[in-house]
Design a protein around this motif. Sequence first.
Motif, PDB file in Angstrom:
ATOM      1  N   MET A 184       8.398   2.279   4.477  1.00 40.45           N
ATOM      2  CA  MET A 184       9.625   1.532   4.221  1.00 40.45           C
ATOM      3  C   MET A 184      10.748   2.454   3.766  1.00 40.45           C
ATOM      4  O   MET A 184      11.880   2.392   4.277  1.00 40.45           O
ATOM      5  CB  MET A 184       9.361   0.458   3.167  1.00 40.45           C
ATOM      6  CG  MET A 184      10.594  -0.348   2.763  1.00 40.45           C
ATOM      7  SD  MET A 184      10.247  -1.587   1.487  1.00 40.45           S
ATOM      8  CE  MET A 184       9.922  -0.520   0.079  1.00 40.45           C
ATOM      9  N   LEU A 185      10.440   3.334   2.820  1.00 38.88           N
ATOM     10  CA  LEU A 185      11.470   4.230   2.289  1.00 38.88           C
ATOM     11  C   LEU A 185      11.945   5.228   3.330  1.00 38.88           C
ATOM     12  O   LEU A 185      13.144   5.496   3.474  1.00 38.88           O
ATOM     13  CB  LEU A 185      10.935   4.959   1.063  1.00 38.88           C
ATOM     14  CG  LEU A 185      10.657   4.080  -0.170  1.00 38.88           C
ATOM     15  CD1 LEU A 185       9.933   4.876  -1.240  1.00 38.88           C
ATOM     16  CD2 LEU A 185      11.944   3.492  -0.734  1.00 38.88           C
ATOM     17  N   ARG A 186      11.032   5.785   4.101  1.00 36.91           N
ATOM     18  CA  ARG A 186      11.424   6.786   5.091  1.00 36.91           C
ATOM     19  C   ARG A 186      12.150   6.148   6.275  1.00 36.91           C
ATOM     20  O   ARG A 186      13.092   6.736   6.820  1.00 36.91           O
ATOM     21  CB  ARG A 186      10.182   7.546   5.582  1.00 36.91           C
ATOM     22  CG  ARG A 186       9.375   8.250   4.499  1.00 36.91           C
ATOM     23  CD  ARG A 186      10.116   9.430   3.859  1.00 36.91           C
ATOM     24  NE  ARG A 186      11.122   9.052   2.856  1.00 36.91           N
ATOM     25  CZ  ARG A 186      10.870   8.819   1.603  1.00 36.91           C
ATOM     26  NH1 ARG A 186       9.643   8.889   1.152  1.00 36.91           N
ATOM     27  NH2 ARG A 186      11.849   8.517   0.775  1.00 36.91           N
ATOM     28  N   LEU A 187      11.734   4.939   6.661  1.00 37.50           N
ATOM     29  CA  LEU A 187      12.422   4.276   7.767  1.00 37.50           C
ATOM     30  C   LEU A 187      13.834   3.861   7.339  1.00 37.50           C
ATOM     31  O   LEU A 187      14.792   3.992   8.124  1.00 37.50           O
ATOM     32  CB  LEU A 187      11.622   3.054   8.233  1.00 37.50           C
ATOM     33  CG  LEU A 187      12.195   2.293   9.439  1.00 37.50           C
ATOM     34  CD1 LEU A 187      12.349   3.202  10.654  1.00 37.50           C
ATOM     35  CD2 LEU A 187      11.317   1.081   9.772  1.00 37.50           C
ATOM     36  N   ALA A 244       2.152  11.870  -5.800  1.00 38.31           N
ATOM     37  CA  ALA A 244       2.789  13.181  -5.828  1.00 38.31           C
ATOM     38  C   ALA A 244       2.658  13.837  -4.465  1.00 38.31           C
ATOM     39  O   ALA A 244       1.600  13.846  -3.857  1.00 38.31           O
ATOM     40  CB  ALA A 244       2.145  14.061  -6.896  1.00 38.31           C
ATOM     41  N   GLY A 245       3.755  14.352  -3.962  1.00 35.19           N
ATOM     42  CA  GLY A 245       3.764  14.972  -2.642  1.00 35.19           C
ATOM     43  C   GLY A 245       4.055  14.009  -1.523  1.00 35.19           C
ATOM     44  O   GLY A 245       4.225  14.394  -0.378  1.00 35.19           O
ATOM     45  N   GLY A 246       4.119  12.706  -1.853  1.00 38.93           N
ATOM     46  CA  GLY A 246       4.389  11.730  -0.814  1.00 38.93           C
ATOM     47  C   GLY A 246       5.818  11.329  -0.719  1.00 38.93           C
ATOM     48  O   GLY A 246       6.210  10.553   0.118  1.00 38.93           O
ATOM     49  N   LYS A 247       6.659  11.859  -1.606  1.00 36.50           N
ATOM     50  CA  LYS A 247       8.062  11.469  -1.632  1.00 36.50           C
ATOM     51  C   LYS A 247       8.856  12.310  -0.657  1.00 36.50           C
ATOM     52  O   LYS A 247       8.542  13.477  -0.447  1.00 36.50           O
ATOM     53  CB  LYS A 247       8.620  11.636  -3.055  1.00 36.50           C
ATOM     54  CG  LYS A 247       7.907  10.736  -4.059  1.00 36.50           C
ATOM     55  CD  LYS A 247       8.469  10.896  -5.429  1.00 36.50           C
ATOM     56  CE  LYS A 247       7.694  10.040  -6.438  1.00 36.50           C
ATOM     57  NZ  LYS A 247       8.179  10.144  -7.791  1.00 36.50           N
ATOM     58  N   SER A 302       0.847  -1.187   0.000  1.00 38.64           N
ATOM     59  CA  SER A 302       0.000   0.000   0.000  1.00 38.64           C
ATOM     60  C   SER A 302       0.886   1.241   0.000  1.00 38.64           C
ATOM     61  O   SER A 302       2.090   1.169   0.293  1.00 38.64           O
ATOM     62  CB  SER A 302      -0.902  -0.001   1.235  1.00 38.64           C
ATOM     63  OG  SER A 302      -0.119   0.155   2.413  1.00 38.64           O
ATOM     64  N   ALA A 303       0.275   2.384  -0.302  1.00 42.12           N
ATOM     65  CA  ALA A 303       1.046   3.632  -0.333  1.00 42.12           C
ATOM     66  C   ALA A 303       1.653   3.930   1.028  1.00 42.12           C
ATOM     67  O   ALA A 303       2.798   4.391   1.136  1.00 42.12           O
ATOM     68  CB  ALA A 303       0.146   4.785  -0.791  1.00 42.12           C
ATOM     69  N   GLY A 304       0.896   3.638   2.112  1.00 41.58           N
ATOM     70  CA  GLY A 304       1.410   3.888   3.458  1.00 41.58           C
ATOM     71  C   GLY A 304       2.600   3.016   3.796  1.00 41.58           C
ATOM     72  O   GLY A 304       3.608   3.504   4.336  1.00 41.58           O
ATOM     73  N   SER A 305       2.512   1.728   3.492  1.00 39.76           N
ATOM     74  CA  SER A 305       3.622   0.820   3.773  1.00 39.76           C
ATOM     75  C   SER A 305       4.841   1.161   2.929  1.00 39.76           C
ATOM     76  O   SER A 305       5.980   1.104   3.395  1.00 39.76           O
ATOM     77  CB  SER A 305       3.202  -0.628   3.507  1.00 39.76           C
ATOM     78  OG  SER A 305       2.154  -1.009   4.383  1.00 39.76           O
ATOM     79  N   LEU A 306       4.597   1.529   1.670  1.00 39.37           N
ATOM     80  CA  LEU A 306       5.681   1.873   0.759  1.00 39.37           C
ATOM     81  C   LEU A 306       6.432   3.112   1.259  1.00 39.37           C
ATOM     82  O   LEU A 306       7.675   3.124   1.343  1.00 39.37           O
ATOM     83  CB  LEU A 306       5.094   2.129  -0.625  1.00 39.37           C
ATOM     84  CG  LEU A 306       6.055   2.276  -1.798  1.00 39.37           C
ATOM     85  CD1 LEU A 306       6.845   1.009  -2.005  1.00 39.37           C
ATOM     86  CD2 LEU A 306       5.261   2.615  -3.054  1.00 39.37           C
ATOM     87  N   TYR A 355      12.372   2.308  -8.236  1.00 38.09           N
ATOM     88  CA  TYR A 355      11.027   1.933  -8.662  1.00 38.09           C
ATOM     89  C   TYR A 355      10.015   2.232  -7.564  1.00 38.09           C
ATOM     90  O   TYR A 355       8.922   2.749  -7.834  1.00 38.09           O
ATOM     91  CB  TYR A 355      10.995   0.454  -9.031  1.00 38.09           C
ATOM     92  CG  TYR A 355       9.627  -0.025  -9.462  1.00 38.09           C
ATOM     93  CD1 TYR A 355       9.139   0.265 -10.735  1.00 38.09           C
ATOM     94  CD2 TYR A 355       8.826  -0.752  -8.595  1.00 38.09           C
ATOM     95  CE1 TYR A 355       7.882  -0.158 -11.139  1.00 38.09           C
ATOM     96  CE2 TYR A 355       7.562  -1.182  -8.987  1.00 38.09           C
ATOM     97  CZ  TYR A 355       7.101  -0.878 -10.250  1.00 38.09           C
ATOM     98  OH  TYR A 355       5.860  -1.300 -10.632  1.00 38.09           O
ATOM     99  N   ALA A 356      10.378   1.929  -6.333  1.00 38.01           N
ATOM    100  CA  ALA A 356       9.473   2.184  -5.212  1.00 38.01           C
ATOM    101  C   ALA A 356       9.152   3.669  -5.097  1.00 38.01           C
ATOM    102  O   ALA A 356       8.014   4.059  -4.801  1.00 38.01           O
ATOM    103  CB  ALA A 356      10.087   1.666  -3.917  1.00 38.01           C
ATOM    104  N   GLU A 357      10.133   4.522  -5.339  1.00 35.76           N
ATOM    105  CA  GLU A 357       9.904   5.968  -5.269  1.00 35.76           C
ATOM    106  C   GLU A 357       8.885   6.411  -6.315  1.00 35.76           C
ATOM    107  O   GLU A 357       8.079   7.313  -6.065  1.00 35.76           O
ATOM    108  CB  GLU A 357      11.222   6.714  -5.494  1.00 35.76           C
ATOM    109  CG  GLU A 357      12.239   6.592  -4.366  1.00 35.76           C
ATOM    110  CD  GLU A 357      11.928   7.541  -3.212  1.00 35.76           C
ATOM    111  OE1 GLU A 357      10.918   8.266  -3.299  1.00 35.76           O
ATOM    112  OE2 GLU A 357      12.691   7.534  -2.238  1.00 35.76           O
ATOM    113  N   THR A 358       8.909   5.770  -7.487  1.00 41.57           N
ATOM    114  CA  THR A 358       7.965   6.175  -8.540  1.00 41.57           C
ATOM    115  C   THR A 358       6.526   5.816  -8.193  1.00 41.57           C
ATOM    116  O   THR A 358       5.592   6.389  -8.773  1.00 41.57           O
ATOM    117  CB  THR A 358       8.331   5.505  -9.874  1.00 41.57           C
ATOM    118  OG1 THR A 358       8.147   4.073  -9.778  1.00 41.57           O
ATOM    119  CG2 THR A 358       9.757   5.812 -10.271  1.00 41.57           C
TER     120      THR A 358
END
Length: 811
Positions: free
Chosen positions: A782-785, A808-811, A775-779, A801-804
């Motif tokens: 994971m990246l921020r942790l 928008a605005g969630g990165k 999900s967007a939340g888990s993704l 790929y995960a960043e893509t």
Amino acid sequence: MVFFNRISKHWWVIVAAVMLALAIRSHGLRIAHLEHVSNLAGGMEIAQDADSPTGYEYGFRKLIVPQRNLDAFQNVVHVQEMLDSGDWLLKQSDFDNAPNGRPVRTSSLYRWWLSGIAGGVQIFSDTSTGLSVERAALYADPVLQLAVVLVGAFFIARRFGSFAAVLFSVGAVCFFPLGGSFAPGQPGASSLLSLFLMMSVLLLLCGASLWDENSVGQESHRSVRRYFLFSGIAGGFAMWTGVSGGIPVLAGVFLSALLMGVLKNKVAASSGASIGTVLPWRIWAIGGSSVVFGSWLIERSSEMLSSNAWLSDFVNPLFAFAWLGAGELLQSLNTGEKRSKSRLLVLLLSGLAILGVTCSILFDGRPDAWSVDVVSSNLTRLSVDPGVEGFGEIGGVDGGRSLLFALCVPLLLLVIGALAVFRSKGSARALSPLILAMGPAAAALCCAFLDLGWWSLLHVQLLLVAVAVFSIAPLQAVWKWSVGGVVLFSSALGVVFVVPSSSAKAIQTVEPAELELLIERHLGQWLARRSVKEGSVALAPPEVSVSLAFYGGLRGIGTPYPENEDGFSASVRICAATTPDEARALAESRQLEFIVHPSWDTFLEDYALLGGNQPEHSFIALLNRWMPPRWLELVSFQVPLVDGFEDDWVNIFRVVDVQDNASALGRLVEFFLDTGRGGHAVEASKALANSFPDDIVTHLISAEISAAFGRRESFAQDVGELLAYIENGKAEYLDWDLRLSMSLLLAGAKQVGAAKEQLERVLDEADIEKVQRLSAGSLNGMLRLAEALRLEFPDASVESYAETLLPAGGK
């Protein structure tokens, strides 16, 4: 009459130019609106790819098609497929009935027209082939309207005078719904059909206006034959474009010609005069039948032994023979010659040909044979469309009475034409253009009351009736004044609906149907980026399947197109399956990856109703009760916050390997939490705890529930249980996505060491397919942790790929 005679022969050029400018202005405003809407909601960010058949990455498309015009979707897709494959006779389409695709039974003519406009766009804008087709969709039909006005006005001015050309130009642009039937962004073959039918009948009127029954061999008769030949050719192209649209109008011509022959023979018999020369109906038939037969050879020669090549929804030799037979019957009736045995044999064969094609139409073995219809079922392509199926329902909608008034006032032209025929003292020659115009208009009127899409074609024929009135020299001026008044009054009524507002607010206002398509575009492209492979298969309601395929490059199963009977039937069988195992076997045979169930389109339930007598026990009913089988996994998707769609949702199920029961229930709880269904999450977590009290998944989910509802004590207790499981090695075989959930949970509980240990393993095992299921939340977590703990992905491409996938605005 003096007034009409004094009108300058050049006035029609000025008026036609003004009408063309009005049409161009209207189309320009609508194109500006479509470009504005298409650029909303991430439209500007869709990356172009010159190597893609569509011109965009992943096979995406951008254009928001007004009024969800299904023919427009299909025409753009088919032309892009045609140009990509290099096959100018497209026989197979792959965007639905996955994985097999389905046959294409529609005419190639409009696809060639749209591809020709795309070629022009590509030359002037230097875009990729696929992208030029999408751009051409904005211009293809407006150009056809300009052709109708220019060509029609030119021939009318030459044969019937400037004032008749003026009236035609005004009506062709301002009549409602005719003026709106060439709207940009909705490429459809009915626009091309309008042009061919207009030319076919108009050329007949031109030829009939030159007819002199008392002279033989003059130059005028050679002109008549030329007009009739080209009329037949234009009618043949109309039949090639769409049999269902061409037959009624051509049948109206045939009936008018029969009436003329009967009247002429009656007058000759009563007066004892000779019949004289007759209109060249045989030449008309030869021209039309030649095009019909040639088009069949071009389109169906490779399968002429197949039954599909002889279906009555497309031209075939039966239509050519029937047209030749009609020409012979008309020629014989008009000449009044004595019947020899050879002549009677020809007439018998002609009658059999007409009877044969009639039987083919009435008794075709395929119940849907006439559903491949070039004529739209909607009244108009504009946003003022009442959204009803029948003529009688128009008055019941808001503003419906105004629409009815604008629709029906032009019918007075038919009344005036009929009265002119009965009141005029002109000869058969003088009345022939008007009689010929009345038949097609009457036939179109009958069709218009049965199918709303025929009103535009009817108005073209009514304008030709108005033109024909001006061909009757003995007719009193009051009749021509009446015709002019009706055309101008109807145009004044229609222009309110046809010409859009030029204000910035109107251009930027988004219609509800366009908002729905923006959401479906986002959904289709969101799913495509999370698909295992390009062109993944999705089961969705028929119209949503079309938009997911169009915007996301996905492949549908069931769609509303009549050629897709197999895909529609397969969708019915899947949705109506009475056991999960049956549904799974059917899904696997179709290579299904997603099941998409939006709240605004409940046709999946209709599939279940069509497939069985107990829809409450169907596969779809099981999904609606939140009881998906273990080979399905719910996908968290949030509908964008849009006015009017605040309460809407989309349930997405992904086909996965069979899960163990505890993990399946755990993921269901996480889905409920992600989508804000807290009550459902609590109930499902209780079922998990009751069924699997000692499973690590149960404690993980319990901790997530406690965190979601702010239960600090139970949260601390659940975290302690998780740490104990990790220490005892019982977390060794936890699924990858659930391990990620546990690492995020431990990080939230300040258990940094344990969280880092679990996340390191998650990153080591990460691949693109696993990331796609998050999900967007888990993704994002994971990246921020990983960033916070300074951990790196072993495979940098997975991180990129995960960043893509982040919104928008969630990165």
